[in-house]
Design a protein around this motif. Structure first.
Motif, PDB file in Angstrom:
ATOM      1  N   PHE A 193     -25.288 -51.522  36.852  1.00  0.00           N
ATOM      2  CA  PHE A 193     -26.568 -52.144  36.581  1.00  0.00           C
ATOM      3  C   PHE A 193     -27.384 -51.461  35.408  1.00  0.00           C
ATOM      4  O   PHE A 193     -27.836 -51.801  34.628  1.00  0.00           O
ATOM      5  CB  PHE A 193     -27.292 -52.481  37.656  1.00  0.00           C
ATOM      6  N   ARG A 194     -27.459 -50.140  35.741  1.00  0.00           N
ATOM      7  CA  ARG A 194     -28.178 -49.166  34.875  1.00  0.00           C
ATOM      8  C   ARG A 194     -27.642 -49.071  33.337  1.00  0.00           C
ATOM      9  O   ARG A 194     -28.236 -49.309  32.258  1.00  0.00           O
ATOM     10  CB  ARG A 194     -28.439 -47.724  35.361  1.00  0.00           C
ATOM     11  N   ALA A 195     -26.297 -48.896  33.104  1.00  0.00           N
ATOM     12  CA  ALA A 195     -25.518 -49.255  32.114  1.00  0.00           C
ATOM     13  C   ALA A 195     -25.738 -50.575  31.480  1.00  0.00           C
ATOM     14  O   ALA A 195     -26.008 -50.579  30.121  1.00  0.00           O
ATOM     15  CB  ALA A 195     -24.048 -48.759  32.366  1.00  0.00           C
ATOM     16  N   ARG A 196     -25.594 -51.496  31.834  1.00  0.00           N
ATOM     17  CA  ARG A 196     -25.751 -52.901  31.551  1.00  0.00           C
ATOM     18  C   ARG A 196     -27.070 -53.018  30.895  1.00  0.00           C
ATOM     19  O   ARG A 196     -27.367 -53.546  29.863  1.00  0.00           O
ATOM     20  CB  ARG A 196     -25.481 -54.129  32.547  1.00  0.00           C
ATOM     21  N   GLY A 197     -28.286 -52.487  31.520  1.00  0.00           N
ATOM     22  CA  GLY A 197     -29.561 -52.556  31.275  1.00  0.00           C
ATOM     23  C   GLY A 197     -30.014 -51.688  30.065  1.00  0.00           C
ATOM     24  O   GLY A 197     -30.521 -52.030  29.254  1.00  0.00           O
ATOM     25  N   ALA A 198     -29.282 -50.521  29.972  1.00  0.00           N
ATOM     26  CA  ALA A 198     -29.545 -49.614  28.817  1.00  0.00           C
ATOM     27  C   ALA A 198     -28.686 -50.482  27.635  1.00  0.00           C
ATOM     28  O   ALA A 198     -29.240 -50.240  26.425  1.00  0.00           O
ATOM     29  CB  ALA A 198     -28.612 -48.312  29.015  1.00  0.00           C
ATOM     30  N   GLU A 199     -27.588 -50.944  27.655  1.00  0.00           N
ATOM     31  CA  GLU A 199     -27.003 -51.619  26.810  1.00  0.00           C
ATOM     32  C   GLU A 199     -27.921 -52.810  26.204  1.00  0.00           C
ATOM     33  O   GLU A 199     -28.015 -53.055  24.871  1.00  0.00           O
ATOM     34  CB  GLU A 199     -25.643 -52.142  27.023  1.00  0.00           C
ATOM     35  N   MET A 200     -28.498 -53.529  27.031  1.00  0.00           N
ATOM     36  CA  MET A 200     -29.254 -54.734  26.858  1.00  0.00           C
ATOM     37  C   MET A 200     -30.596 -54.284  26.209  1.00  0.00           C
ATOM     38  O   MET A 200     -30.965 -54.939  25.128  1.00  0.00           O
ATOM     39  CB  MET A 200     -29.746 -55.521  28.050  1.00  0.00           C
ATOM     40  N   ALA A 201     -31.078 -53.137  26.683  1.00  0.00           N
ATOM     41  CA  ALA A 201     -32.254 -52.440  25.927  1.00  0.00           C
ATOM     42  C   ALA A 201     -32.026 -52.205  24.363  1.00  0.00           C
ATOM     43  O   ALA A 201     -32.752 -52.586  23.541  1.00  0.00           O
ATOM     44  CB  ALA A 201     -32.837 -51.216  26.629  1.00  0.00           C
ATOM     45  N   VAL A 202     -30.939 -51.519  24.126  1.00  0.00           N
ATOM     46  CA  VAL A 202     -30.361 -51.171  22.945  1.00  0.00           C
ATOM     47  C   VAL A 202     -30.474 -52.599  21.867  1.00  0.00           C
ATOM     48  O   VAL A 202     -30.781 -52.226  20.922  1.00  0.00           O
ATOM     49  CB  VAL A 202     -29.033 -50.438  22.976  1.00  0.00           C
ATOM     50  N   THR A 203     -29.772 -53.598  22.562  1.00  0.00           N
ATOM     51  CA  THR A 203     -29.277 -54.784  21.699  1.00  0.00           C
ATOM     52  C   THR A 203     -30.706 -55.272  21.402  1.00  0.00           C
ATOM     53  O   THR A 203     -31.001 -55.680  20.192  1.00  0.00           O
ATOM     54  CB  THR A 203     -28.634 -55.513  22.678  1.00  0.00           C
ATOM     55  N   ILE A 204     -31.580 -55.327  22.294  1.00  0.00           N
ATOM     56  CA  ILE A 204     -33.161 -56.064  22.399  1.00  0.00           C
ATOM     57  C   ILE A 204     -33.789 -55.125  21.047  1.00  0.00           C
ATOM     58  O   ILE A 204     -34.425 -55.550  20.545  1.00  0.00           O
ATOM     59  CB  ILE A 204     -33.719 -56.046  23.584  1.00  0.00           C
ATOM     60  N   THR A 205     -33.885 -54.015  21.412  1.00  0.00           N
ATOM     61  CA  THR A 205     -34.328 -52.999  20.242  1.00  0.00           C
ATOM     62  C   THR A 205     -33.925 -53.241  19.057  1.00  0.00           C
ATOM     63  O   THR A 205     -34.758 -53.350  18.112  1.00  0.00           O
ATOM     64  CB  THR A 205     -34.380 -51.646  20.826  1.00  0.00           C
ATOM     65  N   SER A 206     -32.590 -53.202  18.901  1.00  0.00           N
ATOM     66  CA  SER A 206     -32.109 -53.229  17.323  1.00  0.00           C
ATOM     67  C   SER A 206     -32.480 -54.792  16.854  1.00  0.00           C
ATOM     68  O   SER A 206     -32.670 -54.956  15.834  1.00  0.00           O
ATOM     69  CB  SER A 206     -30.445 -53.288  17.780  1.00  0.00           C
ATOM     70  N   THR A 207     -32.425 -55.720  17.832  1.00  0.00           N
ATOM     71  CA  THR A 207     -32.609 -57.417  17.445  1.00  0.00           C
ATOM     72  C   THR A 207     -34.290 -57.214  16.636  1.00  0.00           C
ATOM     73  O   THR A 207     -34.563 -57.621  15.742  1.00  0.00           O
ATOM     74  CB  THR A 207     -32.408 -58.068  18.369  1.00  0.00           C
ATOM     75  N   ALA A 208     -35.017 -56.443  17.759  1.00  0.00           N
ATOM     76  CA  ALA A 208     -36.486 -56.520  17.448  1.00  0.00           C
ATOM     77  C   ALA A 208     -36.858 -55.648  16.057  1.00  0.00           C
ATOM     78  O   ALA A 208     -37.455 -56.255  15.165  1.00  0.00           O
ATOM     79  CB  ALA A 208     -37.242 -55.989  18.319  1.00  0.00           C
ATOM     80  N   ASP A 209     -36.096 -54.592  15.888  1.00  0.00           N
ATOM     81  CA  ASP A 209     -36.182 -53.867  14.598  1.00  0.00           C
ATOM     82  C   ASP A 209     -35.895 -54.658  13.340  1.00  0.00           C
ATOM     83  O   ASP A 209     -36.491 -54.714  12.433  1.00  0.00           O
ATOM     84  CB  ASP A 209     -35.569 -52.459  14.674  1.00  0.00           C
TER      85      ASP A 209
END
Length: 288
Positions: A193-209
């Protein structure tokens, strides 16, 4: 006078005999009258009863439904799984004479019944799998156990009313192993769950940037367009003004030049007094 000396002892003796001759059977009891240890009568009805003093004595037995809580028993199921079974039973004395002759008292009866119940539990539940013992089929197995125990209990003048399992637990070693396995499994799921959350966080941050960059670029582009349109409109206004009144337009531009060059600045200008820059100041000669 001599007769009076014997009356009081006789009365006392008769009172003692009467006291020892009568006894009471309560509603919750049933009694056996013994004569030198040999059973003579069984009394089940409550009330005042009579016995022969000094020769007969009375043994009381409980006629209520009694509870029995034997020690937990370890059962090995047919699939070699171990289980700690904690059962309880309820029984009643239906034949006082047989009960007294076979076991004598309630303490002995409880001990014998506990042994029989535990033995029957091992025999019956040991033929079933652990899944069966933990399912609804367990009630059927308990009925079989009760029937078998009743067969033995009848020899003691006892009837088993009910047998139930209070708890069925795994042994301590098995419980600890299962707990550790569950803990390891939960830790593994937590890491996922933590790894999946970190991956989603990177994806969301990249999309936001990316979206921020696009928005800023579009805003800058729009501002340049608007600025260009504003400059074009300004130049058009200036051109129209120059066409309508060239002298006023020249005067206005000179005022802007004076403001930018002379007000609030530290720049020094060296110009000729008759320069076109000062043509709107008149013939002042010297600038102070």
């Amino acid at each position: 006078m001599k007769l009076g000396k014997f009356i009081l002892p006789i009365i006392i003796a008769l009172g003692v005999v009467a006291y020892l001759s009568f006894f009471t059977v309560k509603e919750i009891n049933q009694a056996i009258v013994l004569q030198f240890g040999d059973p003579k009568r069984v009394l089940s009805e409550p009330g005042l009863k009579v016995k022969i003093p000094f020769i007969q004595n009375v043994v009381y037995l409980d006629r209520r439904i009694l509870s029995l809580d034997p020690q937990p028993e370890e059962v090995i199921a047919s699939d070699q799984k171990r289980l700690i079974v904690d059962a309880y039973a309820r029984f009643v004395i239906i034949d006082p004479l047989k009960f007294y002759i076979s076991v004598g008292n309630e303490a002995v009866a409880r001990s014998r019944l506990a042994t029989i119940i535990n033995s029957r539990i091992r025999n019956v539940l040991g033929k079933q799998s652990l899944a069966t013992l933990l399912s609804e089929e367990r009630s059927k197995q308990m009925a079989i156990i009760q029937e078998g125990v009743n067969t033995e209990a009848e020899k003691f003048g006892i009837k088993i009313i009910d047998i139930r399992i209070k708890r069925a637990d795994l042994p301590q070693a098995n419980s600890e192993a299962i707990y550790k396995r569950m803990q390891t499994e939960r830790e593994r799921e937590a890491k996922q769950f933590r790894a999946r959350g970190a991956e989603m966080a990177v994806t969301i941050t990249s999309t936001a940037d990316k979206e921020v960059t696009v928005i800023l670029a579009n805003a800058k582009k729009q501002s340049e367009i608007m600025k260009g349109e504003g400059d074009g409109l300004r130049n058009k206004i200036f051109a129209d003004a120059f066409g309508q009144d060239p002298q006023f337009f020249s005067f206005y531009r000179a005022m802007q030049a004076y403001e930018n060059a002379l007000i609030g600045g530290e720049t020094s200008l060296i110009l000729s007094p008759d320069s076109d820059f000062f043509k709107f100041f008149g013939n002042t000669g010297v600038i102070k």
